[in-house]
Design an enzyme around this catalytic site. Structure first.
Site, PDB file in Angstrom:
ATOM      1  N   ALA A  79       0.852  -1.196   0.000  1.00  0.00           N
ATOM      2  CA  ALA A  79       0.000   0.000   0.000  1.00  0.00           C
ATOM      3  C   ALA A  79       0.884   1.241   0.000  1.00  0.00           C
ATOM      4  CB  ALA A  79      -0.875  -0.014   1.250  1.00  0.00           C
ATOM      5  N   GLY A 117       0.875  -5.016   1.164  1.00  0.00           N
ATOM      6  CA  GLY A 117      -0.219  -5.111   0.200  1.00  0.00           C
ATOM      7  C   GLY A 117       0.233  -5.725  -1.122  1.00  0.00           C
ATOM      8  N   GLU A 171      -0.020  -9.262  -0.547  1.00  0.00           N
ATOM      9  CA  GLU A 171      -1.459  -9.580  -0.457  1.00  0.00           C
ATOM     10  C   GLU A 171      -2.091  -9.631  -1.854  1.00  0.00           C
ATOM     11  OE1 GLU A 171      -1.987  -6.412   2.515  1.00  0.00           O
ATOM     12  OE2 GLU A 171      -3.067  -7.912   3.685  1.00  0.00           O
ATOM     13  N   GLU A 194       3.987  -5.039   7.777  1.00  0.00           N
ATOM     14  CA  GLU A 194       3.073  -4.020   8.318  1.00  0.00           C
ATOM     15  C   GLU A 194       3.285  -3.755   9.801  1.00  0.00           C
ATOM     16  OE1 GLU A 194       2.267  -6.348   6.164  1.00  0.00           O
ATOM     17  OE2 GLU A 194       0.773  -5.657   4.729  1.00  0.00           O
TER      18      GLU A 194
HETATM   19  C1  HSC Z   1       0.580  -2.123   3.560  1.00  0.00           C
HETATM   20  O1  HSC Z   1       0.904  -2.635   2.529  1.00  0.00           O
HETATM   21  C2  HSC Z   1      -0.766  -2.285   4.194  1.00  0.00           C
HETATM   22  C3  HSC Z   1      -1.603  -3.335   3.565  1.00  0.00           C
HETATM   23  O2  HSC Z   1      -1.435  -4.561   4.251  1.00  0.00           O
HETATM   24  C4  HSC Z   1      -3.071  -3.054   3.675  1.00  0.00           C
HETATM   25  C5  HSC Z   1      -3.534  -1.810   3.067  1.00  0.00           C
HETATM   26  C6  HSC Z   1      -5.004  -1.716   3.159  1.00  0.00           C
HETATM   27  C7  HSC Z   1      -5.431  -0.288   3.293  1.00  0.00           C
HETATM   28  C8  HSC Z   1      -6.847  -0.005   3.005  1.00  0.00           C
HETATM   29  C9  HSC Z   1      -7.828  -0.392   3.981  1.00  0.00           C
HETATM   30  C10 HSC Z   1      -9.239  -0.030   3.486  1.00  0.00           C
HETATM   31  N1  HSC Z   1       4.559   3.398  -0.014  1.00  0.00           N
HETATM   32  O3  HSC Z   1      13.332   2.554   0.911  1.00  0.00           O
HETATM   33  P1  HSC Z   1      13.745   3.201  -0.346  1.00  0.00           P
HETATM   34  C11 HSC Z   1       9.251   4.929  -1.368  1.00  0.00           C
HETATM   35  S1  HSC Z   1       1.652  -1.123   4.418  1.00  0.00           S
HETATM   36  C12 HSC Z   1       4.985   4.593  -0.413  1.00  0.00           C
HETATM   37  O4  HSC Z   1      14.590   4.420  -0.261  1.00  0.00           O
HETATM   38  P2  HSC Z   1      15.147   0.785  -1.054  1.00  0.00           P
HETATM   39  C13 HSC Z   1      10.217   5.482  -0.337  1.00  0.00           C
HETATM   40  O5  HSC Z   1       9.582   6.411   0.498  1.00  0.00           O
HETATM   41  C14 HSC Z   1       3.116  -1.130   3.413  1.00  0.00           C
HETATM   42  N2  HSC Z   1       6.280   4.856  -0.714  1.00  0.00           N
HETATM   43  O6  HSC Z   1      14.442   2.175  -1.358  1.00  0.00           O
HETATM   44  C15 HSC Z   1      11.262   6.104  -1.249  1.00  0.00           C
HETATM   45  O7  HSC Z   1      10.748   7.341  -1.677  1.00  0.00           O
HETATM   46  P3  HSC Z   1      11.699   8.600  -1.872  1.00  0.00           P
HETATM   47  C16 HSC Z   1       3.921  -2.346   3.609  1.00  0.00           C
HETATM   48  C17 HSC Z   1       7.140   3.863  -0.607  1.00  0.00           C
HETATM   49  O8  HSC Z   1      15.498   0.214  -2.361  1.00  0.00           O
HETATM   50  C18 HSC Z   1      11.302   5.181  -2.449  1.00  0.00           C
HETATM   51  O9  HSC Z   1      10.063   4.459  -2.414  1.00  0.00           O
HETATM   52  N3  HSC Z   1       5.163  -2.235   2.873  1.00  0.00           N
HETATM   53  C19 HSC Z   1       6.757   2.575  -0.187  1.00  0.00           C
HETATM   54  O10 HSC Z   1      16.197   0.943   0.000  1.00  0.00           O
HETATM   55  C20 HSC Z   1      12.434   4.186  -2.404  1.00  0.00           C
HETATM   56  O11 HSC Z   1      12.402   3.522  -1.142  1.00  0.00           O
HETATM   57  C21 HSC Z   1       6.308  -1.831   3.417  1.00  0.00           C
HETATM   58  O12 HSC Z   1       6.386  -1.562   4.587  1.00  0.00           O
HETATM   59  C22 HSC Z   1       5.397   2.357   0.098  1.00  0.00           C
HETATM   60  N4  HSC Z   1       4.930   1.156   0.478  1.00  0.00           N
HETATM   61  O13 HSC Z   1      14.007  -0.124  -0.377  1.00  0.00           O
HETATM   62  C23 HSC Z   1       7.486  -1.722   2.492  1.00  0.00           C
HETATM   63  N5  HSC Z   1       7.860   1.783  -0.155  1.00  0.00           N
HETATM   64  O14 HSC Z   1      12.656   8.206  -2.950  1.00  0.00           O
HETATM   65  C24 HSC Z   1       8.192  -0.431   2.718  1.00  0.00           C
HETATM   66  C25 HSC Z   1       8.888   2.560  -0.561  1.00  0.00           C
HETATM   67  O15 HSC Z   1      10.751   9.682  -2.227  1.00  0.00           O
HETATM   68  N6  HSC Z   1       9.288  -0.207   1.815  1.00  0.00           N
HETATM   69  N7  HSC Z   1       8.459   3.801  -0.832  1.00  0.00           N
HETATM   70  O16 HSC Z   1      12.381   8.789  -0.543  1.00  0.00           O
HETATM   71  C26 HSC Z   1      10.482  -0.803   1.942  1.00  0.00           C
HETATM   72  O17 HSC Z   1      10.703  -1.668   2.756  1.00  0.00           O
HETATM   73  C27 HSC Z   1      11.586  -0.328   1.056  1.00  0.00           C
HETATM   74  O18 HSC Z   1      11.241   0.962   0.598  1.00  0.00           O
HETATM   75  C28 HSC Z   1      11.868  -1.219  -0.183  1.00  0.00           C
HETATM   76  C29 HSC Z   1      12.877  -0.494  -1.106  1.00  0.00           C
HETATM   77  C30 HSC Z   1      12.475  -2.527   0.304  1.00  0.00           C
HETATM   78  C31 HSC Z   1      10.623  -1.466  -0.957  1.00  0.00           C
END
Ligand code: HSC
Length: 699
Positions: free
Chosen positions: A62, A103, A106, A126
């Site tokens: 997400a 997500g 998912e 998450e």
């Molecule tokens: C989720 O998925 C919730 C769901 O279960 C349910 C949702 C339902 C909701 C509705 C209900 C009705 N979003 O880290 P980096 C950006 S929660 C937005 O420097 P790397 C990051 O900010 C999510 N942005 O690169 C950065 O931006 P900048 C669960 C995201 O290669 C750029 O991408 N997922 C983003 O070192 C590069 O990132 C996570 O927790 C995201 N999800 O690592 C994963 N992910 O350039 C979180 C990244 O402007 N992400 N960005 O600074 C990570 O772990 C790492 O970013 C990666 C990449 C391993 C993907």
């Protein structure tokens, strides 16, 4: 911007997600994905649908930046989108590359099958954002791989690789390096068309679980992650998967997710997520700043710190020369590193071949001339300015032009160290935290003359060795240790005034800190703090009570855990309260004319935390820290401040800056001369109180 790449390959529709950089499933992408899938479903020629990241990672989940805004719920919201996809009669196959997280995983779970590159990483992180999987993950994953493995993935938050996914049954087909993911996914899809697989069972999953499965896990979580609500919500959602049919379980998951999203703990953890990324944006450097090449590293000093620093680089495949002055000290350092890797082998974390490969990157030396070709030299010698200056004078003589010369000082003036060379532009502080091969935080100290390319290169190399770099300006103690000083000063003074070390520590650990001040000082060594204070005695002479208790313990040989006694007594690793310390404190208080009284937990909280926050604001005002998020990162990653409270300055916003200001002013009044001396509200606190805003200095 085109968010979907839609192609046909005979009976297959290939739907590529194109939302750079990580295919976050924001509203635009969800909408485009829904349209593309509906198009494929309506096309009579299409028999199966393949979802993939179009030259991008599959999906990082997400869009975290939408959380807290109505866009999260804007239709199609992720859970509704996935429910639609699950209902498609045509099979969907997820082709996973890069990452499938949250997500994103998912989405893959809503597909009938998952084909993955061997290098893909899959996970449900998450919980690290204070959330739980909220788009079916808590219900579909356990139905696919079993309750216990699903719980481990959701509570740990750490991604697994695709090969582990194959073993668990999360991945149906693994694409080996050298093979083409999409080709393999298409071939897999064609085979499935001939032999369609059944959908996941909608029935509850409870069979085979011990009666006390959930109670036992809840008790373990309460003990291991006290105060944290997200892990308990994960457990509650999993319980629903075990006890309810799928549709009801999904509804329960939704309710828990909505609750979690509004929880201040989730806001705090999101703040940490974005602060980590923002910390890399530093004024004066950008993508165009040329980087210096780092192919050979050198570390000076083979003590615990030097050895730990060296390991970071050899772990990342960079050769290191480790320099000591005496052969015995060098041998000890090299042996310490080998011993560390041997214990990793025993724990199954390393193979003997990896040990040899890492040790082959490490070369000990007694001769500064061997550092002549080093691109980055990190000094980790005794914390004494004149010793460090002398090391840097030698480096200036022997190192090649353009080499980056770094000091691992934790408190000293990097500008004065730089001034001992003829190349201050090449000098930077790299403050590793102990144990250096474990702790993620790295304070990067930008000296007055540090060149932009030196700073940019050190940030890049820090990322390469897996550290979280936070830039600090030059001052005593930089961000972390400078703030530690007033916080710990109050803790020490409180014991003179009548609290016990254990009472102070309990207030802090109840707040979620990994350790209280006194347990931490015992661990770090009371002698270490004493020696740092020795160098500053003159400037501290105006308060005879200043760290007086620690000085007394030092003179009594109570140096902390290593000597078996400090603020506590130790039996092995067990920490035991020691009434003798309270007696010593009472005696000192008598000498200093301090009235002892009963101290409330609330006073301990306010004096320790308000002074910590106040100093953080002062640092921000002075420009030592670039933004409040940097300060928060230093404290959550280096000093055990709970990430789920966001760090000290995020916590300050939760407390209310006006309350912090009022609290400091009251304490100042109440504590008489001592309060007048030390408890001075930072000018920035006065300016910000009432506004609640901490994002100053143009960020
Ligand atoms: C989720 O998925 C919730 C769901 O279960 C349910 C949702 C339902 C909701 C509705 C209900 C009705 N979003 O880290 P980096 C950006 S929660 C937005 O420097 P790397 C990051 O900010 C999510 N942005 O690169 C950065 O931006 P900048 C669960 C995201 O290669 C750029 O991408 N997922 C983003 O070192 C590069 O990132 C996570 O927790 C995201 N999800 O690592 C994963 N992910 O350039 C979180 C990244 O402007 N992400 N960005 O600074 C990570 O772990 C790492 O970013 C990666 C990449 C391993 C993907």
């Amino acid at each position: 911007m085109q968010l979907i790449d839609y192609r046909r390959d005979n009976q297959l529709a290939l739907i590529g997600l194109c939302n750079a950089p990580v295919n976050a499933l924001g509203h635009g992408l969800r909408q485009a994905l829904m349209q593309a899938c509906t198009r494929a479903a309506a096309d009579p020629e299409v028999k199966a649908i393949i979802l993939h990241g179009h030259h991008l990672p599959f999906s990082a989940g997400a869009d975290i930046s939408e959380f807290g805004s109505p866009r999260t719920w804007q239709q199609p919201a992720l859970p509704q989108l996935l429910d639609e996809l699950v209902r498609f009669s045509k099979p969907l196959i997820a082709a996973l590359d890069g990452v499938a997280l949250g997500g994103g995983l998912e989405l893959a779970l809503a597909c009938r099958h998952r084909v993955a590159s061997a290098t893909a990483r899959l996970g449900l992180p998450e919980v690290r954002l204070g959330l739980l999987p909220g788009a079916g993950g808590t219900q579909r994953l356990p139905r696919l791989i079993g309750v216990a493995p699903a719980l481990a993935l959701m509570l740990g938050g750490e991604p697994i690789d695709a090969r582990q996914g194959l073993t668990l049954g999360l991945v149906d087909h693994l694409v080996e390096p050298g093979q083409d993911l999409l080709e393999q996914a298409c071939a897999f899809a064609r085979r499935q068309l001939a032999h369609p697989a059944p959908a996941l069972t909608p029935a509850p999953l409870s069979q085979g679980l011990a009666d006390d499965f959930f109670d036992t896990h809840a008790a373990q979580l309460a003990a291991r992650k006290p105060g944290q609500r997200a892990p308990l919500r994960v457990l509650a959602a999993l319980r629903a998967a075990c006890e309810l049919p799928l549709a009801e379980g999904l509804a329960r998951e939704q309710a828990l997710f909505r609750e979690a999203l509004q929880d201040p703990q989730a806001t705090a953890l999101r703040h940490q997520f974005f602060a980590e990324r923002e910390a890399l944006r530093v004024p004066g450097i950008d993508a165009a700043t040329a980087l210096r090449s780092i192919a050979q590293v050198a570390v000076i000093g083979a003590g615990t710190m030097g050895a730990g620093i060296a390991m970071n680089f050899i772990n990342a495949g960079l050769p290191v020369r480790l320099l000591e002055l005496k052969p015995e000290a060098l041998d000890r350092g090299l042996a310490q590193i080998r011993k560390h890797y041997e214990s990793s082998i025993t724990r199954g974390k390393l193979t003997p071949a990896q040990l040899e490969q890492r040790m082959s990157l490490l070369q000990g030396t007694l001769d500064y001339a061997d550092l002549a070709d080093a691109d980055l030299v990190i000094e980790a010698v005794f914390e004494d300015l004149s010793i460090k200056q002398s090391v840097f004078r030698t480096l200036d003589r022997v190192c090649k032009p353009g080499a980056i010369l770094a000091s691992n000082t934790s408190t000293l003036d990097v500008d004065r160290i730089a001034a001992s060379t003829r190349r201050p532009q090449d000098v930077v502080g790299l403050h590793f935290f102990s144990p250096a091969h474990v702790m993620r935080l790295l304070e990067v100290v930008r000296g007055r003359a540090t060149a932009p390319d030196v700073l940019a290169t050190t940030l890049k190399i820090a990322k390469r060795i897996g550290k979280l770099p936070v830039v600090s300006g030059v001052c005593f103690g930089f961000i972390g240790n400078r703030m530690l000083e007033p916080y710990a000063r109050e803790a020490h003074r409180l014991v003179l005034e009548g609290a016990s070390p254990a009472q102070v520590d309990k207030v802090l650990t109840d707040l979620g800190l990994a350790m209280g001040v006194f347990a931490m000082y015992d661990l770090a060594g009371i002698d270490v703090g004493y020696l740092v204070r020795q160098a500053r005695r003159n400037e501290l002479a105006h308060d005879p009570s200043y760290f007086r208790l620690a000085d007394e313990l030092y003179s009594l040989g109570r140096h902390g855990q290593k000597s078996g006694r400090g603020f506590y007594r130790y039996e092995g690793r067990e920490r035991i309260e020691d009434p003798e310390v309270v007696q010593i404190a009472a005696r000192l208080a008598g000498k200093l004319g301090i009235n002892r009284r009963s101290i409330s937990d609330a006073e301990i909280h306010d004096r320790c935390l308000f002074t910590l926050i106040n100093e953080g604001l002062q640092l921000l005002d002075e420009g030592i820290a670039l933004r409040s998020g940097d300060i928060d990162l230093v404290w959550t990653n280096g000093y055990g401040f709970p990430a789920w409270r966001g760090g000290p300055l995020h916590y300050a916003r939760d407390l209310g800056l006006d309350n912090v200001l009022a609290g400091i002013e009251q304490l100042r009044e109440r504590l008489g001369a001592y309060g007048q001396l030390w408890l001075q509200p930072a000018p920035l606190l006065r300016r910000l109180a009432g506004s609640g805003k901490l994002r100053v200095q143009g960020h």
